[in-house]
Structures are given as structure tokens and as C-alpha cells.
Design a protein around this motif. Structure first.
Motif: not given
Length: 212
Positions: A162-175
Motif C-alpha cells: 500500500g505504499e503506492g509503488d511495486v518493489d522488492v518488498t512486494d515481491v518478497g511478500i507474495v513469495l
């Protein structure tokens, strides 16, 4: 997306899947080699492996870099600067089910390659295992899934923090959710299929790389 259902019950066996894809397993004491031949294009895959009771995985060996290259390949899997990553986690301790997920960090495909995908290094010898929920995805499927998700979901697709962009943090969560490390989270279910798997991982990875 290609799905393959397999039953390993011999020292060496091969079971035909869809189209020309064949997956085979070789048992070598405390090692379980999983191989793929005549494969179509893929950028990621997953599968669940049910091991015998009392046997656990000590480590996993990524063999994708040593695949035999076919005549129509997109990348050199051995030397490419963004190689495949292979990870595993026990998703069902009661039934001893291990999930293996592989993905390419640069969204690069492998075509027409064959050989050993990975090796599970176990703490005991086995002669049988069961594989289910096997999926191989390519760029075209991911692009289609992204387009469908954009059409049905609001906000920034892939932005699970929910930070407004898509980065490695989002990838890590989905992984972590796709590996079963973290529980199901609807915000990671971009396809709306009721689970989070390698397709959802491919979506967020593509978007984070700016290649959607």
C-alpha cells in the motif's frame, strides 16, 4: 499455464504430462533429482512434493543453470546475469509436503531446454515421492494475467504494502505467501483464483521490474 500431475514410485520413472513435456525423477540414496525434457517456454514453475514420513529436506540444489539448451532458446541459463532462483518450504508438516518454486529475476524465459531442474538433498534415503500442483508459466500467461487483474482490481496492481509503488518488498511478500511461509492474503491473489501461487509471483515480479 501447464499443469502436470506426477507419481514417483520407482528408482527411475517418467510420466508424460501435457503436450510433449515429460518429468522424471531419479532417486539416489538421500537425493531426489527432478528433471524436465521437451519443455515449452517457462519463466517460472512450482510443484508440491510429498515425501515419506520422517524424511526432511536439508537443502536444495539449483540445476537450472546446467540445462541442456535446445535449438530455440531465449537465454543461456548458465551464464545469464539474472539466473533462476529456486526456493522451498514445508507447506504441510502433517503430510510432509514441500513446495518448490523457481523464478527468473530478470523475467527471462527458457525455451526448448531439458535436463535436471533441481535436487532435493534429504536427511534419509527414499524410493518414492508424490508430486502435485505442478505449474509452469511463461511470459504470455503472465502478461494475460496482469491485463485481467488490472481490469478487475483498483489501485496499483502488485502494491501489496500500500505504499503506492511495486518493489522488492512486494515481491518478497507474495513469495512468502506462495511458498506457504505466510498465510493466504487476498491482496497477493492478483488472479482472484483463491490462492497465491507462481502466477501471482510472476505478476508482481514483472511489475516491479517495469516489464508488465
Amino acid at each position: 499455464m501447464k499443469k502436470i500431475l506426477l507419481l514417483f514410485a520407482a528408482m527411475i520413472c517418467a510420466v508424460a504430462g501435457w503436450a510433449d513435456d515429460v518429468v522424471s525423477a531419479k532417486y539416489n540414496g538421500a537425493k531426489l533429482d527432478v528433471e524436465l525434457t521437451n519443455t515449452t517456454t517457462f519463466i517460472a514453475f512450482q510443484m508440491d512434493i510429498t515425501l515419506p514420513e520422517g524424511v526432511s529436506v536439508e537443502s536444495i540444489t539449483n540445476n537450472l543453470g546446467r540445462l541442456e539448451q535446445g535449438t530455440d532458446v531465449t537465454i543461456d541459463a548458465t551464464d545469464y546475469e539474472t539466473p533462476f532462483v529456486v526456493q522451498y518450504n514445508v507447506v504441510d508438516p502433517v503430510n510432509n509436503v514441500v513446495r518448490v518454486i523457481a523464478y527468473n529475476l530478470g523475467n527471462h524465459e527458457i525455451k526448448g531446454a531439458s535436463g535436471k531442474l533441481f535436487t532435493l538433498n534429504l536427511d534419509g534415503a527414499i524410493t518414492e515421492a508424490t508430486i502435485t500442483n505442478a505449474k509452469f508459466v511463461d511470459t504470455a500467461l503472465i502478461e494475460k494475467a496482469i491485463a485481467e487483474a488490472i481490469a478487475t482490481k483498483g489501485g496499483v496492481l502488485g502494491d501489496v504494502t500500500g505504499e503506492g509503488d511495486v518493489d522488492v518488498t512486494d515481491v518478497g511478500i507474495v513469495l512468502n505467501v506462495s511458498l506457504g511461509i505466510d498465510p493466504y492474503d487476498a491482496t497477493c491473489d492478483f488472479t482472484g483464483e483463491g490462492d497465491v501461487d507462481v502466477t501471482d509471483l510472476g505478476i508482481v515480479l514483472n511489475i516491479s521490474l517495469g516489464v508488465e
